[in-house]
Design an enzyme around this catalytic site. Sequence first.
Site, PDB file in Angstrom:
ATOM      1  N   THR A  29      -6.079   6.770   7.357  1.00  0.00           N
ATOM      2  CA  THR A  29      -6.612   7.027   6.017  1.00  0.00           C
ATOM      3  C   THR A  29      -6.654   5.739   5.183  1.00  0.00           C
ATOM      4  OG1 THR A  29      -4.495   7.515   4.963  1.00  0.00           O
ATOM      5  CG2 THR A  29      -5.636   9.354   6.071  1.00  0.00           C
TER       6      THR A  29
ATOM      7  N   HIS B 283       2.339   8.854   0.614  1.00  0.00           N
ATOM      8  CA  HIS B 283       1.229   8.773  -0.343  1.00  0.00           C
ATOM      9  C   HIS B 283       1.635   9.646  -1.522  1.00  0.00           C
ATOM     10  CE1 HIS B 283      -1.428   7.088   2.823  1.00  0.00           C
ATOM     11  NE2 HIS B 283      -0.689   7.856   3.616  1.00  0.00           N
TER      12      HIS B 283
ATOM     13  N   HIS C  68       0.828  -1.219   0.000  1.00  0.00           N
ATOM     14  CA  HIS C  68       0.000   0.000   0.000  1.00  0.00           C
ATOM     15  C   HIS C  68       0.854   1.257   0.000  1.00  0.00           C
ATOM     16  CE1 HIS C  68      -3.294  -2.655   0.963  1.00  0.00           C
ATOM     17  NE2 HIS C  68      -2.638  -3.088   2.018  1.00  0.00           N
TER      18      HIS C  68
ATOM     19  N   HIS D 240       3.765  10.654   6.188  1.00  0.00           N
ATOM     20  CA  HIS D 240       3.146  10.491   7.512  1.00  0.00           C
ATOM     21  C   HIS D 240       4.100   9.786   8.449  1.00  0.00           C
ATOM     22  CE1 HIS D 240      -1.026  10.705   5.436  1.00  0.00           C
ATOM     23  NE2 HIS D 240      -0.584  11.913   5.777  1.00  0.00           N
TER      24      HIS D 240
ATOM     25  N   HIS E 220       5.615   6.544   6.301  1.00  0.00           N
ATOM     26  CA  HIS E 220       5.247   6.069   4.964  1.00  0.00           C
ATOM     27  C   HIS E 220       4.811   7.272   4.132  1.00  0.00           C
ATOM     28  CE1 HIS E 220       1.461   6.217   7.206  1.00  0.00           C
ATOM     29  NE2 HIS E 220       1.008   6.677   6.053  1.00  0.00           N
TER      30      HIS E 220
HETATM   31  N1  LIG Z   1      -2.252   7.351   6.522  1.00  0.00           N
HETATM   32  S1  LIG Z   1      -2.155   6.536   7.885  1.00  0.00           S
HETATM   33  O1  LIG Z   1      -3.478   6.426   8.454  1.00  0.00           O
HETATM   34  O2  LIG Z   1      -1.160   7.171   8.740  1.00  0.00           O
HETATM   35  C1  LIG Z   1      -1.564   4.923   7.519  1.00  0.00           C
HETATM   36  C2  LIG Z   1      -1.436   4.469   6.212  1.00  0.00           C
HETATM   37  F1  LIG Z   1      -1.834   5.196   5.163  1.00  0.00           F
HETATM   38  C3  LIG Z   1      -0.870   3.234   5.949  1.00  0.00           C
HETATM   39  F2  LIG Z   1      -0.753   2.814   4.665  1.00  0.00           F
HETATM   40  C4  LIG Z   1      -0.438   2.430   6.983  1.00  0.00           C
HETATM   41  S2  LIG Z   1       0.357   0.934   6.592  1.00  0.00           S
HETATM   42  O3  LIG Z   1       1.528   1.322   5.802  1.00  0.00           O
HETATM   43  O4  LIG Z   1       0.647   0.204   7.773  1.00  0.00           O
HETATM   44  C5  LIG Z   1      -0.645  -0.056   5.535  1.00  0.00           C
HETATM   45  C6  LIG Z   1      -2.023  -0.228   5.984  1.00  0.00           C
HETATM   46  O5  LIG Z   1      -2.269  -0.096   7.300  1.00  0.00           O
HETATM   47  C7  LIG Z   1      -0.617   2.844   8.307  1.00  0.00           C
HETATM   48  N2  LIG Z   1      -0.225   1.964   9.301  1.00  0.00           N
HETATM   49  C8  LIG Z   1      -0.515   2.106  10.701  1.00  0.00           C
HETATM   50  C9  LIG Z   1      -1.981   1.850  11.009  1.00  0.00           C
HETATM   51  C10 LIG Z   1      -2.303   0.396  10.856  1.00  0.00           C
HETATM   52  C11 LIG Z   1      -1.519  -0.424  11.883  1.00  0.00           C
HETATM   53  C12 LIG Z   1      -0.119   0.003  12.036  1.00  0.00           C
HETATM   54  C13 LIG Z   1       0.799  -0.801  12.736  1.00  0.00           C
HETATM   55  C14 LIG Z   1       2.127  -0.425  12.877  1.00  0.00           C
HETATM   56  C15 LIG Z   1       2.581   0.757  12.296  1.00  0.00           C
HETATM   57  C16 LIG Z   1       1.707   1.564  11.590  1.00  0.00           C
HETATM   58  C17 LIG Z   1       0.367   1.204  11.507  1.00  0.00           C
HETATM   59  C18 LIG Z   1      -1.160   4.109   8.559  1.00  0.00           C
HETATM   60  F3  LIG Z   1      -1.282   4.562   9.824  1.00  0.00           F
HETATM   61 ZN   LIG Z   2      -0.573   7.828   5.621  1.00  0.00          ZN
END
Ligand SMILES: NS(=O)(=O)c1c(F)c(F)c(S(=O)(=O)CCO)c(N[C@H]2CCCc3ccccc32)c1F
Ligand SMILES: [Zn+2]
Length: 263
Positions: free
Chosen positions: A198, A93, A66, A117, A91
């Site tokens: 998101t 976008h 993703h 982010h 990460h």
């Molecule tokens: N935009 S956003 O809301 O910040 C956001 C993302 F867009 C995003 F793609 C991720 S991901 O890469 O993990 C792929 C899908 O969850 C996250 N991960 C977070 C939330 C999910 C659980 C987790 C566990 C350990 C570390 C990070 C995270 C994410 F928070």
């Molecule tokens: Zn994000």
Amino acid sequence: GAKWTYTGPEGENHWSEHYPYCGGAFQSPINIKSELLRFDPTLRPIEVQNYNLSPKEQLTLGNNGHSVQISLPSKMYISGLPQRYTAAQLHFHWGSSSRPTGSEHMVNNKQYAAEMHVVHFNSDKYPNMSMAVDKSDGLAVLGVLIEIGEFNPAFEQFLKFINGIKYRDQKVQVPGFNIRALLPARLDEYYRYDGSLTTPPCYPSVLWTIFRNHITISRKQFLSLATALYSSHAQDSVPVPLNGNYRKPQPADSRVVLVSFKE
Ligand SMILES: NS(=O)(=O)c1c(F)c(F)c(S(=O)(=O)CCO)c(N[C@H]2CCCc3ccccc32)c1F
Ligand SMILES: [Zn+2]
């Protein structure tokens, strides 16, 4: 969890079929419009601790299908919020080579090329991300808007390894570097609102801080990010490019966006 995408039958308009929160309130991102803003003089500058990592330290750079993510050591944290938020991962976008507009948050209808982010969890209250991710005071995410412009040497510290993670679930170790250098100069000017993840499961658990000032990366750096990665596994017969991985802005409803600056 089950697979979800940004377009097609598992795209964002279908997320709520398997992830009910995605159809709920307090969703992110939003279009940060002037009429939502309220100056809040109590908003302190964001202070980041231990962000300047030694190159002796190894970070895991990964393609999770993703996004491209960097796992962060738990010595990194944000101070200055009511509770300590410990870093978990960062990460990005982004758009695509043909549409270099892929930020999630917009500012007065302006969409930026990309967005970073840095995800933190409330370590005063929860032992880890998994326990914090679905709690209303669980997460704090720092958002940095990215424009195409000057070359960004900090960005290059991980971008130069991106061809090692072209396919889903590929990971490489990269030397630590100063993560603070990925943030804008001013950490005292930002937008603040209550929102959500998101991506599915879209938990409304995020205290969002979007810095007022963007950073830049060069066109070449943007194209590298936007064209190097696939959301499919290396062995899959059909390679699926990973780009356009941004959710569209969600209804702000009656939410106010606090701002730490006056003009
Ligand atoms: N935009 S956003 O809301 O910040 C956001 C993302 F867009 C995003 F793609 C991720 S991901 O890469 O993990 C792929 C899908 O969850 C996250 N991960 C977070 C939330 C999910 C659980 C987790 C566990 C350990 C570390 C990070 C995270 C994410 F928070
Ligand atoms: Zn994000």
